[in-house]
Write a protein that holds these residues in place. Structure first.
Motif, PDB file in Angstrom:
ATOM      1  N   THR A 123       0.475  -1.217  -0.240  1.00 30.05           N
ATOM      2  CA  THR A 123      -0.168  -0.233  -0.128  1.00 30.05           C
ATOM      3  C   THR A 123       0.966   1.718   0.056  1.00 30.05           C
ATOM      4  OG1 THR A 123      -0.563  -0.092   2.288  1.00 30.05           O
ATOM      5  CG2 THR A 123      -1.846  -0.954   1.425  1.00 30.05           C
ATOM      6  N   ASP A 141       3.509   3.858  -5.000  1.00 31.95           N
ATOM      7  CA  ASP A 141       3.923   3.977  -6.269  1.00 31.95           C
ATOM      8  C   ASP A 141       3.352   2.624  -7.493  1.00 31.95           C
ATOM      9  OD1 ASP A 141       4.322   7.372  -6.911  1.00 31.95           O
ATOM     10  OD2 ASP A 141       2.586   6.225  -5.296  1.00 31.95           O
ATOM     11  N   ASN A 184      -1.668   2.703  -9.472  1.00 28.98           N
ATOM     12  CA  ASN A 184      -2.597   3.725  -8.262  1.00 28.98           C
ATOM     13  C   ASN A 184      -1.969   5.226  -8.061  1.00 28.98           C
ATOM     14  OD1 ASN A 184       0.457   3.214  -6.753  1.00 28.98           O
ATOM     15  ND2 ASN A 184      -0.449   2.966  -5.051  1.00 28.98           N
ATOM     16  N   ASP A 208      -4.532   7.523 -10.596  1.00 27.92           N
ATOM     17  CA  ASP A 208      -5.968   6.404 -11.147  1.00 27.92           C
ATOM     18  C   ASP A 208      -5.849   6.377 -12.803  1.00 27.92           C
ATOM     19  OD1 ASP A 208      -7.916   7.266  -8.692  1.00 27.92           O
ATOM     20  OD2 ASP A 208      -6.590   5.438  -8.469  1.00 27.92           O
ATOM     21  N   SER A 239     -10.394  -0.450  -9.043  1.00 26.77           N
ATOM     22  CA  SER A 239      -9.115  -0.852  -7.871  1.00 26.77           C
ATOM     23  C   SER A 239     -10.107  -0.409  -6.386  1.00 26.77           C
ATOM     24  CB  SER A 239      -8.258   0.306  -7.889  1.00 26.77           C
ATOM     25  OG  SER A 239      -8.145   1.226  -7.657  1.00 26.77           O
ATOM     26  N   ASN A 267      -8.533   0.325  -3.062  1.00 27.07           N
ATOM     27  CA  ASN A 267      -7.482   0.718  -2.190  1.00 27.07           C
ATOM     28  C   ASN A 267      -7.676   0.336  -0.942  1.00 27.07           C
ATOM     29  OD1 ASN A 267      -6.465   1.878  -4.615  1.00 27.07           O
ATOM     30  ND2 ASN A 267      -6.211   3.781  -3.996  1.00 27.07           N
TER      31      ASN A 267
END
Length: 129
Positions: free
Chosen positions: A28, A31, A53, A56, A72, A74
């Motif tokens: 998490t 990038d 991420n 986007d 996604s 997250n």
């Protein structure tokens, strides 16, 4: 180490829909680019769709544009591929793959995962005519 677990494949008739899921662990704080490749029998592996991420951004292969949607969640570290209007030529093993952007992962005009990237085990999608 990041792990990817795919689910959601199966058998569907042409024109039908399926949703693939890819759950990622320990992923998490950097990038990254994550998405789906597929490989049909006797054919080379090809990129299907990806999402970054960082901003986007998304990318789709021409063969699936307008039919597939990547998204996604997250909070759940999960990426989805909603596949609609499926065709027999979509039949393949679908693999989720991911890599940090800092280590060569790319999702913009195309989708690239370097050799050190992470791959899931694959899930079979079969579309009958």
């Amino acid at each position: 180490e990041v792990q990817l677990v795919e689910s959601g494949g199966g058998l569907v008739q042409a024109g039908g829909s399926l949703r693939l899921s890819c759950a990622a662990s320990a992923f998490t704080t950097v990038d990254y680019a994550i998405g789906w490749f597929r490989q049909a029998p006797g054919k080379e592996r090809e990129g299907v769709s990806c999402i970054s991420n960082k901003d986007d951004s998304t990318w789709y292969a021409d063969s699936v544009k307008g039919r597939f949607t990547i998204s996604s969640d997250n909070a759940k570290n999960t990426v989805y591929l909603q596949m609609s209007s499926l065709k027999p030529e979509d039949t393949a093993v679908y693999y989720c793959a991911a890599a940090p952007l800092s280590k060569g992962g790319y999702c913009m005009v195309g989708y690239y995962i370097p050799s050190g990237g992470t791959w899931g085990q694959g899930t079979q999608v079969t579309v009958s005519s």
